[in-house]
Motif scaffolding. Structure first.
Motif, PDB file in Angstrom:
ATOM      1  N   ARG A 184      -4.895  -9.209   4.634  1.00 17.30           N
ATOM      2  CA  ARG A 184      -3.906  -9.564   3.515  1.00 17.30           C
ATOM      3  C   ARG A 184      -2.641  -9.492   5.024  1.00 17.30           C
ATOM      4  NH1 ARG A 184      -5.262  -8.911  -1.724  1.00 17.30           N
ATOM      5  NH2 ARG A 184      -6.784  -7.344  -1.840  1.00 17.30           N
ATOM      6  N   SER A 185      -1.977 -10.314   4.370  1.00 15.14           N
ATOM      7  CA  SER A 185      -0.678 -11.258   5.500  1.00 15.14           C
ATOM      8  C   SER A 185       0.303 -10.177   5.191  1.00 15.14           C
ATOM      9  CB  SER A 185      -0.325 -12.354   5.284  1.00 15.14           C
ATOM     10  OG  SER A 185      -0.113 -12.763   4.074  1.00 15.14           O
ATOM     11  N   THR A 186       0.846  -8.993   4.123  1.00 14.84           N
ATOM     12  CA  THR A 186       2.020  -8.758   3.456  1.00 14.84           C
ATOM     13  C   THR A 186       1.324  -6.924   3.801  1.00 14.84           C
ATOM     14  OG1 THR A 186       2.329  -9.027   1.372  1.00 14.84           O
ATOM     15  CG2 THR A 186       3.140 -10.238   3.382  1.00 14.84           C
ATOM     16  N   CYS A 187       1.435  -5.916   2.935  1.00 12.89           N
ATOM     17  CA  CYS A 187       1.153  -5.171   2.713  1.00 12.89           C
ATOM     18  C   CYS A 187       0.709  -4.727   1.092  1.00 12.89           C
ATOM     19  CB  CYS A 187       1.579  -3.384   2.941  1.00 12.89           C
ATOM     20  SG  CYS A 187       0.967  -3.376   4.815  1.00 12.89           S
ATOM     21  N   GLU A 188       2.104  -6.237   0.680  1.00 14.59           N
ATOM     22  CA  GLU A 188       1.494  -5.911  -1.083  1.00 14.59           C
ATOM     23  C   GLU A 188       0.431  -6.083  -2.011  1.00 14.59           C
ATOM     24  OE1 GLU A 188       4.430  -6.234  -3.230  1.00 14.59           O
ATOM     25  OE2 GLU A 188       5.393  -5.399  -1.228  1.00 14.59           O
ATOM     26  N   PRO A 189      -0.163  -5.355  -2.447  1.00  8.31           N
ATOM     27  CA  PRO A 189      -1.501  -5.600  -3.301  1.00  8.31           C
ATOM     28  C   PRO A 189      -1.560  -7.456  -3.589  1.00  8.31           C
ATOM     29  CG  PRO A 189      -0.206  -3.782  -4.087  1.00  8.31           C
ATOM     30  CD  PRO A 189       0.819  -4.289  -2.687  1.00  8.31           C
ATOM     31  N   SER A 190      -0.385  -7.294  -4.058  1.00 10.82           N
ATOM     32  CA  SER A 190       0.100  -8.609  -5.136  1.00 10.82           C
ATOM     33  C   SER A 190      -0.951  -9.672  -4.621  1.00 10.82           C
ATOM     34  CB  SER A 190       1.231  -9.257  -5.753  1.00 10.82           C
ATOM     35  OG  SER A 190       1.910  -8.968  -4.838  1.00 10.82           O
ATOM     36  N   ALA A 191      -0.377  -9.815  -3.218  1.00 10.20           N
ATOM     37  CA  ALA A 191      -0.956 -10.808  -1.893  1.00 10.20           C
ATOM     38  C   ALA A 191      -1.808 -11.411  -1.892  1.00 10.20           C
ATOM     39  CB  ALA A 191      -0.548 -11.130  -0.468  1.00 10.20           C
ATOM     40  N   SER A 192      -1.726 -12.578  -1.587  1.00 12.79           N
ATOM     41  CA  SER A 192      -3.228 -12.765  -1.765  1.00 12.79           C
ATOM     42  C   SER A 192      -4.277 -12.733  -0.281  1.00 12.79           C
ATOM     43  CB  SER A 192      -3.355 -14.768  -1.609  1.00 12.79           C
ATOM     44  OG  SER A 192      -2.970 -15.079  -1.489  1.00 12.79           O
ATOM     45  N   ALA A 193      -5.591 -12.662  -0.034  1.00 17.53           N
ATOM     46  CA  ALA A 193      -5.889 -12.535   1.555  1.00 17.53           C
ATOM     47  C   ALA A 193      -5.915 -13.561   2.468  1.00 17.53           C
ATOM     48  CB  ALA A 193      -7.553 -11.651   0.967  1.00 17.53           C
ATOM     49  N   GLU A 206     -12.019 -13.113  -5.291  1.00 20.69           N
ATOM     50  CA  GLU A 206     -10.726 -13.064  -4.332  1.00 20.69           C
ATOM     51  C   GLU A 206     -11.306 -13.388  -2.925  1.00 20.69           C
ATOM     52  OE1 GLU A 206      -9.066  -9.440  -3.174  1.00 20.69           O
ATOM     53  OE2 GLU A 206      -6.821 -10.388  -3.086  1.00 20.69           O
ATOM     54  N   VAL A 207     -12.279 -13.428  -2.056  1.00 24.06           N
ATOM     55  CA  VAL A 207     -13.408 -13.619  -1.335  1.00 24.06           C
ATOM     56  C   VAL A 207     -13.587 -15.238  -1.135  1.00 24.06           C
ATOM     57  CG1 VAL A 207     -14.926 -13.579   0.626  1.00 24.06           C
ATOM     58  CG2 VAL A 207     -13.911 -10.977  -0.455  1.00 24.06           C
ATOM     59  N   TYR A 208     -14.099 -15.830  -2.331  1.00 24.77           N
ATOM     60  CA  TYR A 208     -13.567 -17.646  -2.349  1.00 24.77           C
ATOM     61  C   TYR A 208     -13.056 -17.891  -2.372  1.00 24.77           C
ATOM     62  CZ  TYR A 208     -18.974 -17.127  -3.457  1.00 24.77           C
ATOM     63  OH  TYR A 208     -20.727 -17.582  -3.409  1.00 24.77           O
ATOM     64  N   GLU A 209     -11.869 -17.344  -2.670  1.00 25.68           N
ATOM     65  CA  GLU A 209     -10.329 -17.936  -3.004  1.00 25.68           C
ATOM     66  C   GLU A 209      -9.753 -18.472  -1.690  1.00 25.68           C
ATOM     67  OE1 GLU A 209      -8.380 -15.529  -6.274  1.00 25.68           O
ATOM     68  OE2 GLU A 209      -8.990 -16.756  -7.743  1.00 25.68           O
ATOM     69  N   ALA A 210     -10.179 -16.693  -1.504  1.00 23.23           N
ATOM     70  CA  ALA A 210      -8.794 -16.415   0.107  1.00 23.23           C
ATOM     71  C   ALA A 210      -9.710 -18.055   1.041  1.00 23.23           C
ATOM     72  CB  ALA A 210      -9.368 -15.277   0.939  1.00 23.23           C
ATOM     73  N   VAL A 211     -10.671 -17.874   0.719  1.00 25.79           N
ATOM     74  CA  VAL A 211     -11.837 -19.248   1.942  1.00 25.79           C
ATOM     75  C   VAL A 211     -12.139 -20.103   1.740  1.00 25.79           C
ATOM     76  CG1 VAL A 211     -13.945 -19.316   2.675  1.00 25.79           C
ATOM     77  CG2 VAL A 211     -13.803 -17.768   2.715  1.00 25.79           C
ATOM     78  N   SER A 266     -15.388   0.285  11.356  1.00 22.69           N
ATOM     79  CA  SER A 266     -14.878   1.423  12.189  1.00 22.69           C
ATOM     80  C   SER A 266     -13.829   1.861  11.941  1.00 22.69           C
ATOM     81  CB  SER A 266     -15.668   1.135  13.714  1.00 22.69           C
ATOM     82  OG  SER A 266     -15.059  -0.620  13.187  1.00 22.69           O
ATOM     83  N   GLY A 267     -13.919   2.840  11.269  1.00 23.07           N
ATOM     84  CA  GLY A 267     -12.705   3.605  11.166  1.00 23.07           C
ATOM     85  C   GLY A 267     -11.005   2.728  10.178  1.00 23.07           C
ATOM     86  N   GLY A 268     -10.500   3.692   9.828  1.00 19.09           N
ATOM     87  CA  GLY A 268      -9.907   2.868   9.061  1.00 19.09           C
ATOM     88  C   GLY A 268     -10.022   2.783   7.160  1.00 19.09           C
ATOM     89  N   ASP A 269      -9.037   2.289   6.541  1.00 22.32           N
ATOM     90  CA  ASP A 269      -9.356   1.606   5.181  1.00 22.32           C
ATOM     91  C   ASP A 269      -9.956   0.842   5.324  1.00 22.32           C
ATOM     92  OD1 ASP A 269      -6.132   3.609   4.274  1.00 22.32           O
ATOM     93  OD2 ASP A 269      -7.788   3.760   4.980  1.00 22.32           O
ATOM     94  N   ALA A 270     -11.325   0.150   3.509  1.00 19.25           N
ATOM     95  CA  ALA A 270     -11.596  -0.382   3.355  1.00 19.25           C
ATOM     96  C   ALA A 270     -10.557  -1.681   3.311  1.00 19.25           C
ATOM     97  CB  ALA A 270     -12.202  -1.024   2.707  1.00 19.25           C
ATOM     98  N   LEU A 271     -11.143  -3.190   3.733  1.00 15.63           N
ATOM     99  CA  LEU A 271     -10.031  -3.808   3.040  1.00 15.63           C
ATOM    100  C   LEU A 271      -9.927  -3.305   0.958  1.00 15.63           C
ATOM    101  CD1 LEU A 271      -8.111  -6.035   2.351  1.00 15.63           C
ATOM    102  CD2 LEU A 271     -10.028  -7.749   3.280  1.00 15.63           C
TER     103      LEU A 271
END
Lengths: 272, 272
Positions: free
Chosen positions: A27-36, A196-201, A117-122
């Motif tokens: 996501r470009s921002t930390c807004e959960p509403s922003a699309s991937a 959402e993956v499909y929509e982003a791609v 590797s490390g960190g939260d999942a998308l």
DNA sequence: CCAATAGTGTCTGTAAGACAGTATGCT
DNA sequence: AGCATACTGTCTTACAGACACTATTGG
């Protein structure tokens, strides 16, 4: 006559390089509403030509390295990540690609998951939170860019902007059929996440109802019985993918979009 | 860090070669009733390794030769024919492809028409007549084989049987959509002739009625007003293809089957 | 007339897209 | 209650495949 066959003469061969377009979803921002969005890592060149400009991760092919092995190495060195998908894209061999010498570049493209590797999942327990992450290497000469940025679409070294364009086109075609989108999501996932993956791609919105039908009809989806909680609406079911047929051979060199899904593999491993 | 970029160091590069799978359509017998089949030309190796065995036409890449140019050169040298279609297939770079030295082979595939230089057309004024033909070069080390033959499917030098397999799969996928079949037929043609091309490539019979509908609906077909005479039944109409959009750019490096037809071209000419 | 292919029309099943409507969580 | 999303069902349209039927030539 012997020039018609693969020759064993020590001809003056051009340099052979392997470069890799590595797609990830963020996501470009930390807004959960922003699309991937799709992002790729680039490497800044430290010498001429194109010194200081950004380029695809890649390098010359080592003597006893397979092509796919070299591509995986690009990926590991740059991101520390393991590819969820890796496929040969195209070979670029124009005479004037590099101003200094002739280079033939075999391009690969790969999909990775952010959280590997490390960190939260998308797509972790909650949406968003940490979005620009997993910069495993704090190398200032490695950075991630959105594929939409003008930097990527026009400003790369050599013909690498072309290569990215082509890789993006290939990804969009591949995702339409088949099991590509699941390479971006985790072990378990909701249908909304896959959508959402499909929509982003694909770059457009999809009807949730119809999307569900298609995905359920085709792919090897399995209901885990679990639900995803912590969302502020009705909790969706969690699914997992099941391999349809666990044959011994793993395909790799698959190349072309075909309607009926996966298929033929020009063998690449040790002999192809 | 610099190993992440395309390097300008004089690394020990593997040999770079270009090989081409050249498809043509022929009848196995002189019977007009016999259905057409795909054939490819092969070249007999005159030195080790695989001396005496048949291999794809190809050879090392010259210093100032484009990849596609090398593939076209393979074609011209072997058959004297001009490609109606030429596309990059895949790059094979396994470490053990050749027993003597490391060779990276960029494979192309091409379609040609039998009648292009001297001799009757396969689909000329009458069916058949001359079928094994246009052996422009009377070189005993060049010969045509049906792609179905065990010789081709298993017995080629190096991994060339693999390459042919893959090219065949690609052709079959490409022909399903788009304007591939017309590369096998002449300037004007009947729908039955085009259908025969599809049947030969796909390896199964097609319903004439449905085939007609599909072809008429999609492609840029133009009724010439002429009819093909000399057949022992109702004379069919002759058609010709019309280019949908005559843009200046000619695509080449197109790669992947996509449902919506032609598209993106990783540029290959002088700069890619 | 018969054989053979060209060409037309119709029916059916499948699948995609549009969209209404119900279910169930959170605030 | 109201909202947001999950999930279900239905309608329409498009198209591929099967196939019956007519048309037109040569033998």
């Amino acid at each position: 006559m012997d020039h018609l066959n693969v020759s064993e003469r020590a001809a003056v061969s051009p340099e052979v390089a392997v470069s890799t377009v590595i797609f990830s979803l963020r996501r470009s921002t930390c807004e959960p509403s922003a699309s991937a969005q799709l992002w790729i890592p680039l490497v800044r060149r430290t010498r001429e030509p194109y010194r200081g400009q950004w380029a695809l991760p890649g390098g010359p092919l080592a003597a006893h390295q397979s092509l796919q092995g070299a591509a995986a190495e690009n990926l590991r060195t740059t991101t520390g990540l393991v590819p969820r998908y890796l496929e040969q894209l195209y070979t670029f061999g124009g005479v004037d690609r590099s101003p200094t010498q002739r280079v033939v570049t075999i391009a690969y493209w790969a999909l990775v998951r952010e959280d590997e590797s490390g960190g939260d999942a998308l797509f972790g327990t909650a949406w968003g939170a940490r979005t620009v992450s997993s910069q495993i290497r704090d190398d200032p000469n490695v950075a991630w860019f959105p594929v939409d940025s003008p930097q990527v679409r026009e400003g790369l070294a050599f013909d690498h902007s072309n290569i990215v364009d082509y890789a993006l086109w290939r990804l969009r075609n591949k995702v339409t059929y088949g099991q590509i989108a699941n390479r971006f999501v985790g072990e378990t996932f909701t249908l909304g996440q896959v959508r959402e993956v499909y929509e982003a791609v694909l770059g457009r919105r999809l009807d949730p109802a119809n999307f569900r039908r298609q995905l359920m009809g085709a792919a090897g989806l399995e209901d885990t019985g679990e639900y995803l909680h912590g969302v502020k609406h009705r909790p969706p079911k969690l699914y997992r993918y099941v391999e349809p047929e666990p044959r011994a051979e793993q395909s790799e060199a698959e190349q072309t979009t075909n309607p009926s899904g996966t298929r033929p593999l020009a063998q690449e491993g040790s002999r192809a």
